[in-house]
Scaffold this active site. Structure first.
Site, PDB file in Angstrom:
ATOM      1  N   THR A 192      -4.129  -8.274 -15.446  1.00  0.00           N
ATOM      2  CA  THR A 192      -3.821  -8.689 -14.087  1.00  0.00           C
ATOM      3  C   THR A 192      -2.925  -9.919 -14.129  1.00  0.00           C
ATOM      4  O   THR A 192      -2.844 -10.605 -15.151  1.00  0.00           O
ATOM      5  CB  THR A 192      -5.100  -9.003 -13.307  1.00  0.00           C
ATOM      6  OG1 THR A 192      -5.773 -10.106 -13.947  1.00  0.00           O
ATOM      7  CG2 THR A 192      -6.029  -7.805 -13.279  1.00  0.00           C
ATOM      8  N   GLU A 338      -5.922  -2.365 -11.652  1.00  0.00           N
ATOM      9  CA  GLU A 338      -7.219  -1.741 -11.923  1.00  0.00           C
ATOM     10  C   GLU A 338      -7.280  -0.272 -11.503  1.00  0.00           C
ATOM     11  O   GLU A 338      -8.226   0.434 -11.843  1.00  0.00           O
ATOM     12  CB  GLU A 338      -8.324  -2.513 -11.196  1.00  0.00           C
ATOM     13  CG  GLU A 338      -8.575  -3.911 -11.728  1.00  0.00           C
ATOM     14  CD  GLU A 338      -7.742  -4.994 -11.058  1.00  0.00           C
ATOM     15  OE1 GLU A 338      -8.162  -6.162 -11.060  1.00  0.00           O
ATOM     16  OE2 GLU A 338      -6.635  -4.678 -10.548  1.00  0.00           O
ATOM     17  N   LYS A 443      -9.514 -17.312   9.171  1.00  0.00           N
ATOM     18  CA  LYS A 443     -10.730 -17.317   9.976  1.00  0.00           C
ATOM     19  C   LYS A 443     -10.630 -18.470  10.980  1.00  0.00           C
ATOM     20  O   LYS A 443     -10.865 -19.628  10.644  1.00  0.00           O
ATOM     21  CB  LYS A 443     -11.966 -17.466   9.096  1.00  0.00           C
ATOM     22  CG  LYS A 443     -12.082 -16.392   8.017  1.00  0.00           C
ATOM     23  CD  LYS A 443     -13.305 -16.600   7.154  1.00  0.00           C
ATOM     24  CE  LYS A 443     -13.388 -15.555   6.044  1.00  0.00           C
ATOM     25  NZ  LYS A 443     -12.334 -15.696   5.025  1.00  0.00           N
ATOM     26  N   TRP A 448     -10.884 -13.302  13.100  1.00  0.00           N
ATOM     27  CA  TRP A 448      -9.930 -13.093  12.014  1.00  0.00           C
ATOM     28  C   TRP A 448      -8.522 -12.928  12.568  1.00  0.00           C
ATOM     29  O   TRP A 448      -8.298 -12.241  13.564  1.00  0.00           O
ATOM     30  CB  TRP A 448     -10.290 -11.845  11.206  1.00  0.00           C
ATOM     31  CG  TRP A 448     -11.436 -12.043  10.262  1.00  0.00           C
ATOM     32  CD1 TRP A 448     -12.199 -13.164  10.124  1.00  0.00           C
ATOM     33  CD2 TRP A 448     -11.956 -11.085   9.335  1.00  0.00           C
ATOM     34  NE1 TRP A 448     -13.160 -12.970   9.167  1.00  0.00           N
ATOM     35  CE2 TRP A 448     -13.035 -11.699   8.661  1.00  0.00           C
ATOM     36  CE3 TRP A 448     -11.616  -9.776   9.004  1.00  0.00           C
ATOM     37  CZ2 TRP A 448     -13.769 -11.048   7.683  1.00  0.00           C
ATOM     38  CZ3 TRP A 448     -12.342  -9.126   8.020  1.00  0.00           C
ATOM     39  CH2 TRP A 448     -13.408  -9.763   7.371  1.00  0.00           C
TER      40      TRP A 448
END
Length: 549
Positions: A192, A338, A443, A448
């Site tokens: 990654t 992944e 937030k 949101w």
């Protein structure tokens, strides 16, 4: 009544191996070719030649002591020799490990040591960069240099032996007795990008690579066949060029590899010379190419009909511009290292047209059958696929990792599912729409705000080249959005004008008060907006922020 007897299958247990992709490409599709960009034009090799070179490379690596399971790294651009390594190394039973040349030096040396790379194949043009890294790569014993080197590389006190790729393969046999392997054996690995903490290693099996190649070639995904020529802009060191090298040898599609010539002007010349009809790359590459074509209308990229765009959300304005101005369809995709990496691709269902089709195309796409998906709410409950419920995406399937290499990270996995860190919704017919990353969602006052939605609206403004929105602390609301914008050359627009542009597109309370003008948005090694760096620059007072009440 006795329970029914379970009878065994009569099917042959033939393992799914990379060697079978190699053999298929070099025999059934021997005339397909890989075209590589050079400083003065292109060079080509058919798949039969690539296959023979892969066999010669396998003999050479075996002669250097490479054994099954050993890691052979690459430090290379997308080119013919990198493709040969992609095929030869796993087919002989070793593990191919592309190193991301754009990572920080300390990350690269950590990755090479963590993977225990023993051999590294390096493009000559990258030798000056690699030479500085080599002393920190403690397990490397052999360096193979491909092409002319821009500077000499000296052996590290006798620990490392340096070889020339061409001379090493010369006079080696063009056939190899490829071993029969366990299909679950490691074939490749990628790390990654490591924006937080150390990069983590994902190890792909022969089986997962084979199934992923089959999957992405399906009509509803990349729709790859022997009639195609694929422009692989996405680097082979970034999630294996999204699987294109292996899919090409599976289907017989030809490959167009741009090597290091990725700036808009040389990339446009390469497209004109190699004539690909499909491509894959991140949004910033497609944006740069579109700007170049606008400035140089004589540029001929007419062979390109569609291209997959992923790595980060593509602005709808860019997708529409490609379709309307250039006649090229950009296809949104979602994935991650992944996930091998493709997890979804956005083709509108049959019969959808007009704005109805755009509703599908502007999503991140529909999941193919092998990728199971679910949304998890903040309370840990599984949310419905209703296009409204927002939660964190979790996935599982035969080409999705279940762990990291030598790294126990239980927070990343949940009951056998991979926690992606992506937040969004899923429609009843399986189309994913991402609204943010868990770490990037804003937030504000208990509600949101989607940074991605704000970015997309801002980049639809004709004066805005790039826009990146991050959460910053706010005494009253907890967090509020900070909008950073990069203006197009010669364009002028005020922050107040951009606020008014957002009015009506998002709720009034979501419109940012804080604005900053940038020369360029910082980006990660894989071309994504580096929001971590922006947040730090804001915290350190390095940004000139305009606050509009």
């Amino acid at each position: 009544m006795p329970s029914p007897q379970v009878i065994p299958s009569t099917m042959q247990a033939v393992p799914l191996l990379v060697r079978r992709l190699l053999e298929n490409g070099m025999t059934l599709h021997s005339g397909s070719e890989v075209v590589t960009a050079t400083g003065g034009g292109t060079r080509s090799a058919d798949y039969a030649t690539v296959g023979r070179n892969a066999a010669a490379l396998a003999h050479a690596l075996a002669g250097l002591g490479v054994r099954p399971g050993d890691r052979v790294a690459t430090f290379m651009w997308n080119n013919q020799e990198h493709l040969e390594a992609y095929l030869a190394v796993p087919a002989m039973g070793a593990v191919i490990h592309p190193l991301n040349i754009r990572l920080f030096p300390e990350q690269l040396t950590y990755i090479a040591d963590h993977a225990e790379d023993t051999v590294v194949i390096v493009d000559g043009s990258l030798l000056p960069v690699f030479a500085a890294l080599l002393p920190g790569m403690r397990t490397v014993r052999h360096v193979i240099v491909n092409g002319e080197a821009d500077s000499p590389l000296l052996p590290d006190g006798g620990r490392v032996t340096v070889h020339d790729y061409g001379r090493l393969l010369a006079d080696r046999p063009g056939t190899y007795d490829w071993p029969d392997l366990d299909e679950n054996q490691a074939a490749a690995m990628c790390y990654t990008s490591g924006t937080t903490g150390n990069p983590k290693g994902v190890v792909y099996s022969h089986r997962s690579l084979y199934l992923h190649s089959l999957g992405i070639s399906l009509p509803d995904l990349m729709n790859i066949s022997a009639a195609d020529r694929l422009l692989a802009i996405v680097p082979q060191f970034h999630a294996q060029a999204w699987g294109l090298p292996y899919a090409a040898f599976l289907t017989g599609a030809s490959l167009a590899m741009p090597d290091r010539f990725l700036a808009p002007a040389p990339l446009a010349r390469f497209i004109a010379a190699s004539r690909p009809n499909k491509g894959a790359g991140v949004p910033t590459v497609w944006q740069g190419l579109a700007d170049h074509v606008r400035q140089h209308p004589e540029t001929d990229i007419s062979s390109l009909r569609e291209a997959v765009v992923g790595g980060s959300s593509c602005p709808p304005s860019l997708m529409r511009a490609y379709e309307d101005e250039l006649g090229i369809r950009l296809l949104h995709a979602w994935g991650m290292t992944e996930v091998s990496p493709l997890g979804a691709l956005a083709r509108a269902p049959e019969g959808a047209d007009g704005e109805g089709a755009w509703r599908y195309r502007l999503s991140q796409g529909r999941f193919p059958a092998p990728v199971e998906a679910r949304l998890m709410g903040q309370d840990g409950a599984v949310l419905p696929w209703d296009g409204r419920s927002v939660g964190e995406l979790e996935v599982r399937g035969p080409w999705i990792t279940g762990s990291y290499h030598l790294d126990d990270d239980p927070e990343k996995f949940h009951d056998g599912w991979l926690r992606t860190g992506d937040v969004g919704t899923i429609s009843a017919d399986g189309f994913l729409t991402l609204t943010d990353r868990v770490k990037d969602v804003i937030k504000s006052g208990g509600e949101w705000i989607s940074s991605v939605e704000l970015e997309n609206h801002l980049m639809a403004h004709p004066a805005v080249a790039e826009a990146c929105v991050v959460a910053v602390p706010d005494d009253k609301w907890g967090e509020r959005p900070l909008a950073t914008v990069v203006l197009r050359d010669g364009s002028g627009v005020t922050h107040d004008e951009l606020r008014r542009f957002l009015a009506g597109k998002v709720a009034a309370w979501q419109v940012p008060e804080r604005w900053a003008l940038l020369g360029a948005v910082p980006k990660t090694s894989v071309g994504k907006f580096d929001k971590k760096t922006l947040r730090k620059q804001y915290a350190d007072g390095e940004l000139a922020v305009d606050v509009i009440s």
